[in-house]
Design an enzyme around this catalytic site. Sequence first.
Site, PDB file in Angstrom:
ATOM      1  N   GLU A  38       5.635  13.327  -1.020  1.00  0.00           N
ATOM      2  CA  GLU A  38       6.453  12.689  -1.887  1.00  0.00           C
ATOM      3  C   GLU A  38       6.738  13.822  -3.326  1.00  0.00           C
ATOM      4  OE1 GLU A  38       4.210   9.108  -3.805  1.00  0.00           O
ATOM      5  OE2 GLU A  38       4.686   8.655  -2.383  1.00  0.00           O
ATOM      6  N   ARG A  59      -0.830   3.528   0.101  1.00  0.00           N
ATOM      7  CA  ARG A  59      -0.691   4.842  -0.250  1.00  0.00           C
ATOM      8  C   ARG A  59      -0.285   5.763   1.529  1.00  0.00           C
ATOM      9  NH1 ARG A  59      -0.791   4.449  -4.820  1.00  0.00           N
ATOM     10  NH2 ARG A  59      -2.142   4.847  -6.092  1.00  0.00           N
ATOM     11  N   LEU A  92      -4.412  -6.497  -4.901  1.00  0.00           N
ATOM     12  CA  LEU A  92      -3.162  -6.207  -4.154  1.00  0.00           C
ATOM     13  C   LEU A  92      -2.265  -7.209  -2.717  1.00  0.00           C
ATOM     14  CD1 LEU A  92      -0.036  -5.408  -4.579  1.00  0.00           C
ATOM     15  CD2 LEU A  92      -0.660  -2.893  -3.413  1.00  0.00           C
ATOM     16  N   HIS A 107       8.721   5.573  -4.226  1.00  0.00           N
ATOM     17  CA  HIS A 107       6.722   5.117  -5.658  1.00  0.00           C
ATOM     18  C   HIS A 107       7.035   4.651  -6.680  1.00  0.00           C
ATOM     19  CE1 HIS A 107       2.661   6.799  -5.073  1.00  0.00           C
ATOM     20  NE2 HIS A 107       2.320   5.294  -5.695  1.00  0.00           N
ATOM     21  N   VAL A 108       7.590   3.251  -6.892  1.00  0.00           N
ATOM     22  CA  VAL A 108       7.941   2.064  -7.935  1.00  0.00           C
ATOM     23  C   VAL A 108       7.336   0.944  -7.935  1.00  0.00           C
ATOM     24  CG1 VAL A 108      10.287   3.922  -8.832  1.00  0.00           C
ATOM     25  CG2 VAL A 108      10.515   2.171  -7.485  1.00  0.00           C
ATOM     26  N   ASP A 155       7.183   2.391  -0.150  1.00  0.00           N
ATOM     27  CA  ASP A 155       7.184   2.420  -0.969  1.00  0.00           C
ATOM     28  C   ASP A 155       6.857   4.519  -1.098  1.00  0.00           C
ATOM     29  OD1 ASP A 155       7.977   2.305  -3.513  1.00  0.00           O
ATOM     30  OD2 ASP A 155       6.061   2.269  -4.485  1.00  0.00           O
ATOM     31  N   VAL A 168       3.144   0.041   1.267  1.00  0.00           N
ATOM     32  CA  VAL A 168       2.707  -0.058  -0.764  1.00  0.00           C
ATOM     33  C   VAL A 168       1.773   0.204  -0.511  1.00  0.00           C
ATOM     34  CG1 VAL A 168       4.357  -2.025  -0.953  1.00  0.00           C
ATOM     35  CG2 VAL A 168       1.703  -2.714  -0.096  1.00  0.00           C
TER      36      VAL A 168
END
Length: 319
Positions: A261, A232, A152, A280-281, A256, A230
Amino acid sequence: MTLLVMVPPQRETTVDWPERLMASVPGLTVVRPEAEEVVAALREADAAYGVLPVELLTATTRLRWLQAQQAGPPPGFYYPELVAHPVVVTNMRDTYTDHVATHTLALVLAMCRGLPGYVRDQQTASWNPDWAPEAVVSLSEATALVVGVGALGSEIGRLLAAFGTRVTGIDVRPEDRPGFTEVLPVDALDAQLPLADLVILTVPHTPDTEGMIGARRLGLLKPSAFFVNVGRGPTVRLDALDAALAAGRLRGAALDVFETEPLPADHPLWRRPEVLITPHVAGAGPHEAERRFAVLLENARRFVAGDNLINVVDKSQWF
């Protein structure tokens, strides 16, 4: 026959996976039991797919492989008994790298062009153009620090470099990456934070990364910097981030993932105008389910054949 148990709960998208796996892997039996049947199924299981809490792990007698459903499984997935168990754990890393990288660039571009403010103005039909040069961050003149240069982080760095951004990386396994000026070891993090206009966190949640961004490191950022997470949520202390924003110690944040959560409705970050939140998308996008199935299928073939699995996790490090 080799038995693989799909541990409940499972998404609707996995309903046909047992049949598809068995049709593709001779010698494999796959079951998708209901919750009340899972203990009995696991007693005979050679492999499992999903989350395996300690009470289910103790029910197993021959388990040799556990496939996690995500690249970064939920907090608590790697508990001491699982780490000590001889079972090999594999994950879903690199199944939606492109989706998360694209989402990250969307967050970065929105922050650098001041879009959150214009979206708020739109809600009140306010024509409020800001032509001040300092209202915009030019990516071609910016320095980005990408913390975590796996699949990533590497893709995010490559995309940023296409805008002319100078990209530096921090990683536990530093090595050259396309688009990066340099990739440095973790002990260089504190020295690099004050130099960055954009700090982008992509690291997984591990014993070493939990809370790695707190008050002290946020205090190292320059006041004009943007912070993006982005990776964790547990890697960033949200109260410390909120305090830094309130004190003007950084320009803004795009998030994000969150320490808790869903982010509680009363958390002040919701109401900060300099904060952009998505729930978280970042991994959302086409083909996500099929990509996860492809990893499971490849590992099922290898497991039955006695070959080395892909995406093997160092359980002590959680990734």
